[in-house]
Design a protein around this motif. Structure first.
Motif, PDB file in Angstrom:
ATOM      1  N   GLN A  79      44.101  35.364   8.114  1.00  0.00           N
ATOM      2  CA  GLN A  79      44.220  36.084   6.847  1.00  0.00           C
ATOM      3  C   GLN A  79      43.805  37.545   7.013  1.00  0.00           C
ATOM      4  OE1 GLN A  79      42.560  34.243   3.344  1.00  0.00           O
ATOM      5  NE2 GLN A  79      43.038  32.174   4.062  1.00  0.00           N
ATOM      6  N   SER A  80      44.469  38.411   6.236  1.00  0.00           N
ATOM      7  CA  SER A  80      44.180  39.842   6.318  1.00  0.00           C
ATOM      8  C   SER A  80      44.408  40.488   4.965  1.00  0.00           C
ATOM      9  CB  SER A  80      45.069  40.508   7.380  1.00  0.00           C
ATOM     10  OG  SER A  80      46.438  40.421   6.998  1.00  0.00           O
ATOM     11  N   ALA A  81      44.158  41.786   4.905  1.00  0.00           N
ATOM     12  CA  ALA A  81      44.388  42.534   3.665  1.00  0.00           C
ATOM     13  C   ALA A  81      44.534  44.011   3.977  1.00  0.00           C
ATOM     14  CB  ALA A  81      43.236  42.330   2.675  1.00  0.00           C
ATOM     15  N   GLY A  82      45.376  44.667   3.202  1.00  0.00           N
ATOM     16  CA  GLY A  82      45.449  46.119   3.201  1.00  0.00           C
ATOM     17  C   GLY A  82      44.853  46.602   1.903  1.00  0.00           C
ATOM     18  N   GLY A  83      44.475  47.858   1.844  1.00  0.00           N
ATOM     19  CA  GLY A  83      43.870  48.326   0.612  1.00  0.00           C
ATOM     20  C   GLY A  83      43.827  49.826   0.490  1.00  0.00           C
ATOM     21  N   ILE A  84      43.626  50.274  -0.729  1.00  0.00           N
ATOM     22  CA  ILE A  84      43.485  51.706  -1.014  1.00  0.00           C
ATOM     23  C   ILE A  84      42.346  51.898  -2.000  1.00  0.00           C
ATOM     24  CG2 ILE A  84      45.194  51.679  -2.891  1.00  0.00           C
ATOM     25  CD1 ILE A  84      46.068  54.486  -1.784  1.00  0.00           C
ATOM     26  N   VAL A  85      41.514  52.902  -1.747  1.00  0.00           N
ATOM     27  CA  VAL A  85      40.349  53.190  -2.588  1.00  0.00           C
ATOM     28  C   VAL A  85      40.397  54.653  -2.992  1.00  0.00           C
ATOM     29  CG1 VAL A  85      37.832  53.375  -2.651  1.00  0.00           C
ATOM     30  CG2 VAL A  85      38.905  51.403  -1.553  1.00  0.00           C
ATOM     31  N   SER A 118      42.806  54.761   2.669  1.00  0.00           N
ATOM     32  CA  SER A 118      43.682  53.592   2.686  1.00  0.00           C
ATOM     33  C   SER A 118      43.909  53.064   4.092  1.00  0.00           C
ATOM     34  CB  SER A 118      45.045  53.931   2.054  1.00  0.00           C
ATOM     35  OG  SER A 118      45.765  54.837   2.878  1.00  0.00           O
ATOM     36  N   ILE A 119      44.120  51.748   4.160  1.00  0.00           N
ATOM     37  CA  ILE A 119      44.633  51.114   5.366  1.00  0.00           C
ATOM     38  C   ILE A 119      45.710  50.128   4.926  1.00  0.00           C
ATOM     39  CG2 ILE A 119      42.535  51.357   6.749  1.00  0.00           C
ATOM     40  CD1 ILE A 119      41.856  48.479   6.143  1.00  0.00           C
ATOM     41  N   GLY A 120      46.697  49.919   5.767  1.00  0.00           N
ATOM     42  CA  GLY A 120      47.789  49.037   5.386  1.00  0.00           C
ATOM     43  C   GLY A 120      48.887  49.815   4.683  1.00  0.00           C
ATOM     44  N   ASP A 121      49.499  49.202   3.668  1.00  0.00           N
ATOM     45  CA  ASP A 121      50.642  49.853   3.028  1.00  0.00           C
ATOM     46  C   ASP A 121      50.507  49.974   1.507  1.00  0.00           C
ATOM     47  OD1 ASP A 121      50.942  47.216   2.369  1.00  0.00           O
ATOM     48  OD2 ASP A 121      52.872  46.942   3.370  1.00  0.00           O
ATOM     49  N   CYS A 122      49.287  49.841   0.963  1.00  0.00           N
ATOM     50  CA  CYS A 122      49.101  50.182  -0.444  1.00  0.00           C
ATOM     51  C   CYS A 122      49.217  51.699  -0.597  1.00  0.00           C
ATOM     52  CB  CYS A 122      47.734  49.706  -0.940  1.00  0.00           C
ATOM     53  SG  CYS A 122      47.569  47.899  -1.014  1.00  0.00           S
ATOM     54  N   ALA A 123      49.498  52.159  -1.803  1.00  0.00           N
ATOM     55  CA  ALA A 123      49.810  53.574  -1.971  1.00  0.00           C
ATOM     56  C   ALA A 123      49.195  54.147  -3.233  1.00  0.00           C
ATOM     57  CB  ALA A 123      51.325  53.778  -1.986  1.00  0.00           C
ATOM     58  N   ALA A 124      49.251  55.484  -3.334  1.00  0.00           N
ATOM     59  CA  ALA A 124      48.751  56.205  -4.500  1.00  0.00           C
ATOM     60  C   ALA A 124      49.727  57.312  -4.863  1.00  0.00           C
ATOM     61  CB  ALA A 124      47.373  56.788  -4.216  1.00  0.00           C
ATOM     62  N   LEU A 125      49.797  57.610  -6.156  1.00  0.00           N
ATOM     63  CA  LEU A 125      50.581  58.728  -6.665  1.00  0.00           C
ATOM     64  C   LEU A 125      49.694  59.557  -7.582  1.00  0.00           C
ATOM     65  CD1 LEU A 125      53.957  57.006  -7.657  1.00  0.00           C
ATOM     66  CD2 LEU A 125      53.577  58.506  -5.692  1.00  0.00           C
ATOM     67  N   LEU A 126      49.676  60.852  -7.344  1.00  0.00           N
ATOM     68  CA  LEU A 126      48.956  61.770  -8.207  1.00  0.00           C
ATOM     69  C   LEU A 126      49.993  62.562  -8.998  1.00  0.00           C
ATOM     70  CD1 LEU A 126      46.150  62.889  -8.986  1.00  0.00           C
ATOM     71  CD2 LEU A 126      46.504  64.661  -7.265  1.00  0.00           C
ATOM     72  N   CYS A 141      44.142  47.191   9.152  1.00  0.00           N
ATOM     73  CA  CYS A 141      43.923  46.220   8.078  1.00  0.00           C
ATOM     74  C   CYS A 141      42.488  45.719   8.116  1.00  0.00           C
ATOM     75  CB  CYS A 141      44.896  45.043   8.212  1.00  0.00           C
ATOM     76  SG  CYS A 141      44.554  43.948   9.615  1.00  0.00           S
ATOM     77  N   PHE A 142      42.135  44.965   7.091  1.00  0.00           N
ATOM     78  CA  PHE A 142      40.901  44.191   7.076  1.00  0.00           C
ATOM     79  C   PHE A 142      41.244  42.789   7.577  1.00  0.00           C
ATOM     80  CE2 PHE A 142      40.258  47.194   3.493  1.00  0.00           C
ATOM     81  CZ  PHE A 142      39.081  47.806   3.913  1.00  0.00           C
ATOM     82  N   GLY A 143      40.323  42.182   8.314  1.00  0.00           N
ATOM     83  CA  GLY A 143      40.532  40.807   8.758  1.00  0.00           C
ATOM     84  C   GLY A 143      41.556  40.670   9.871  1.00  0.00           C
ATOM     85  N   ASN A 144      42.118  39.441  10.016  1.00  0.00           N
ATOM     86  CA  ASN A 144      43.099  39.055  11.037  1.00  0.00           C
ATOM     87  C   ASN A 144      42.477  39.058  12.437  1.00  0.00           C
ATOM     88  OD1 ASN A 144      45.318  38.335  12.518  1.00  0.00           O
ATOM     89  ND2 ASN A 144      46.699  39.827  11.568  1.00  0.00           N
ATOM     90  N   TYR A 145      41.844  37.956  12.758  1.00  0.00           N
ATOM     91  CA  TYR A 145      41.137  37.795  14.026  1.00  0.00           C
ATOM     92  C   TYR A 145      42.027  38.034  15.237  1.00  0.00           C
ATOM     93  CZ  TYR A 145      38.964  35.173  17.870  1.00  0.00           C
ATOM     94  OH  TYR A 145      38.466  34.790  19.083  1.00  0.00           O
ATOM     95  N   ILE A 151      43.828  47.995  25.852  1.00  0.00           N
ATOM     96  CA  ILE A 151      42.545  48.254  26.514  1.00  0.00           C
ATOM     97  C   ILE A 151      41.376  48.135  25.536  1.00  0.00           C
ATOM     98  CG2 ILE A 151      43.572  49.710  28.286  1.00  0.00           C
ATOM     99  CD1 ILE A 151      42.758  52.162  26.687  1.00  0.00           C
ATOM    100  N   GLN A 152      41.677  48.041  24.243  1.00  0.00           N
ATOM    101  CA  GLN A 152      40.662  47.790  23.214  1.00  0.00           C
ATOM    102  C   GLN A 152      41.363  47.233  21.983  1.00  0.00           C
ATOM    103  OE1 GLN A 152      39.388  51.955  22.998  1.00  0.00           O
ATOM    104  NE2 GLN A 152      40.095  52.019  20.872  1.00  0.00           N
ATOM    105  N   GLU A 153      40.598  46.860  20.963  1.00  0.00           N
ATOM    106  CA  GLU A 153      41.194  46.256  19.784  1.00  0.00           C
ATOM    107  C   GLU A 153      42.294  47.159  19.232  1.00  0.00           C
ATOM    108  OE1 GLU A 153      38.411  45.077  16.833  1.00  0.00           O
ATOM    109  OE2 GLU A 153      37.187  43.871  18.213  1.00  0.00           O
ATOM    110  N   PRO A 154      43.518  46.665  19.148  1.00  0.00           N
ATOM    111  CA  PRO A 154      44.651  47.513  18.771  1.00  0.00           C
ATOM    112  C   PRO A 154      44.765  47.804  17.273  1.00  0.00           C
ATOM    113  CG  PRO A 154      45.400  45.290  19.208  1.00  0.00           C
ATOM    114  CD  PRO A 154      43.944  45.307  19.539  1.00  0.00           C
ATOM    115  N   VAL A 155      44.418  46.828  16.449  1.00  0.00           N
ATOM    116  CA  VAL A 155      44.497  47.013  15.006  1.00  0.00           C
ATOM    117  C   VAL A 155      43.102  47.322  14.491  1.00  0.00           C
ATOM    118  CG1 VAL A 155      45.059  45.922  12.798  1.00  0.00           C
ATOM    119  CG2 VAL A 155      46.512  45.524  14.797  1.00  0.00           C
ATOM    120  N   ILE A 156      42.970  48.401  13.742  1.00  0.00           N
ATOM    121  CA  ILE A 156      41.661  48.908  13.370  1.00  0.00           C
ATOM    122  C   ILE A 156      41.497  48.946  11.845  1.00  0.00           C
ATOM    123  CG2 ILE A 156      41.414  50.257  15.469  1.00  0.00           C
ATOM    124  CD1 ILE A 156      42.351  52.714  13.930  1.00  0.00           C
TER     125      ILE A 156
END
Length: 420
Positions: A147-153, A165-173, A221-225, A241-246
């Motif tokens: 399980q994982s999650a994307g998010g925007i703050v 933000s990480i993932g594909d959530c978005a914002a409009l100003l 993303c968050f999560g996803n072992y 050479i190191q964790e690819p998804v951050i």
């Protein structure tokens, strides 16, 4: 399988429930739907999105978050409860510099991701034991750790706006005459992300589908072992050479919230995707803003505004499906957060309704006893409103009562003469 100490009640309650909610914001949601070929609908899975909207006036601080879960709701749920704790307990104050605010945001995302994996240590430990003993894997455990999650703050601090933000959530100003996207899709469609993965030794190409990254193809993303500490088990990224998804976010800002800024929207990608599929518009984001402005002069609350926009997208998508033959298709969970940055919703959105066609208008009941400010003020003059957006009294009844009193005196005098 539940995390130790986790209960069903924990999934629906949070310590942030007692923190003041921002009254200048609202959230609308829609649950995923599968449209069957026979015209019936079904829910494919439980609602996986989470969100929050918090305001601390003492710190001149407001924080807002939208999170989209994938393959389950637990990561999004965990993150939405923990991110506020990284931001509202004195970490962000009005005297913080721009760089200090950005660093607090960056560390918040990283710390919460680490905390999530720590919370499932027992699941990972049991999984390792089963592997070492050559026993079959637990299906529940495998489903949980993927399980994982994307998010925007969004953070509004002392009239400064920051977006992380990480993932594909978005914002409009939204300014008076401009719509500014504030997002960076961390997927395999992003050339910079593909380049970053290639530098780590991962053989990937732009725009390709890689199921090993999950359904959303997220590169952050968050999560996803299986793309974090367990990436060596992943055939696509095992050469890294190191964790690819951050979990490190992309940060925009600061943006000064001057008088030209009126609305901030945070939303899941699924909302714009559904809107684009339903209408085939070229600029779905600009149209989304117009729909929001339209409902701002129709609905009584900002939650009503956000929900009306989401409902409209769902209805348009369903109508399009009916017209095109009703092929089996689905809608994912959708979330929209609306933040009014001016505080005078009706005044700023008065002209928005005229930009929409009748087919996009939400049916509303007409009242014979109340009148909207947009109907009263047809002279172009700005009417004063109170803190709740209601028009303050502006008609002087003194002449009326004076004439009424004079008439009553005259009537009493006539009555007295007749009796005499």
């Amino acid at each position: 399988m539940q995390v130790k100490g986790e209960s069903l009640q924990d999934e629906f309650t949070s310590w942030i429930d007692d923190i003041p909610t921002c009254r200048l914001s609202g959230i609308g949601t829609a649950t995923n739907v599968l449209y069957r070929r026979d015209g019936t609908r079904a829910q494919r899975h439980s609602f996986q999105n989470r969100s929050f909207r918090i305001q601390q006036e003492d710190y001149q601080l407001g924080i807002y978050g939208v999170f989209q879960g994938f393959s389950g709701h637990r990561v999004a749920d965990f993150v939405s409860k923990c991110i506020p704790g990284e931001l509202i307990l004195g970490q962000l104050t009005a005297d913080k510099s721009d760089e200090e605010v950005k660093e607090v945001l960056r560390q918040a995302f990283i710390n919460v991701d680490k905390a999530y994996f720590k919370s499932i240590d027992d699941i990972l430990a049991k999984r390792s034991v089963l592997q070492s003993e050559g026993k079959p894997k637990s299906v529940e455990a495998e489903e949980r750790i993927v399980q994982s999650a994307g998010g925007i703050v969004a953070v509004i601090l002392n009239n400064r706006l920051f977006i992380a933000s990480i993932g594909d959530c978005a914002a409009l100003l939204c300014r008076d005459h401009e719509v500014i996207p504030l997002c960076c899709n961390h997927t395999t469609d992003n050339e910079d992300e593909i380049l970053r993965l290639c530098h780590l030794g991962v053989d990937v190409e732009l725009g390709q589908l890689y199921p090993q990254l999950g359904d959303a193809r997220l590169t952050r993303c968050f999560g996803n072992y299986f793309v974090k500490s367990g990436y060596k088990e992943n055939s696509l990224v095992s050469s890294a050479i190191q964790e690819p998804v951050i979990p490190e976010p992309e940060i925009f800002g600061p943006i000064t919230l001057d008088n030209d800024v009126c609305i901030l929207l945070l939303y899941t990608k699924s909302l714009v995707k559904a809107f684009r599929e339903a209408t085939s518009v070229i600029n779905a984001e600009a149209e989304l803003v117009q729909h929001t402005k339209h409902y701002m002069c129709k609905e009584a609350s900002l939650s009503g505004v956000a929900q009306a926009v989401v409902d409209q997208v769902v209805r348009l998508h369903h109508d399009r499906l009916e017209v095109t033959g009703g092929q089996a298709v689905n809608l994912e969970d959708m979330t929209l957060l609306v933040r009014d940055l001016r505080g005078f919703r009706r005044k700023d959105s008065r002209l928005a309704a005229s930009t929409l066609t009748g087919s996009s208008a939400r049916p509303t009941m007409q009242s014979s006893t109340t009148t909207d400010s947009s109907e009263v003020d047809n002279t172009g003059k700005e009417l004063p409103v109170d803190e709740n957006g209601r028009i303050t009294p502006y008609v002087d009844f003194a002449p009326f009562w004076r004439l009424w009193g004079q008439r009553k005196v005259s009537e009493n005098s006539i009555t007295s003469l007749e009796k005499s």
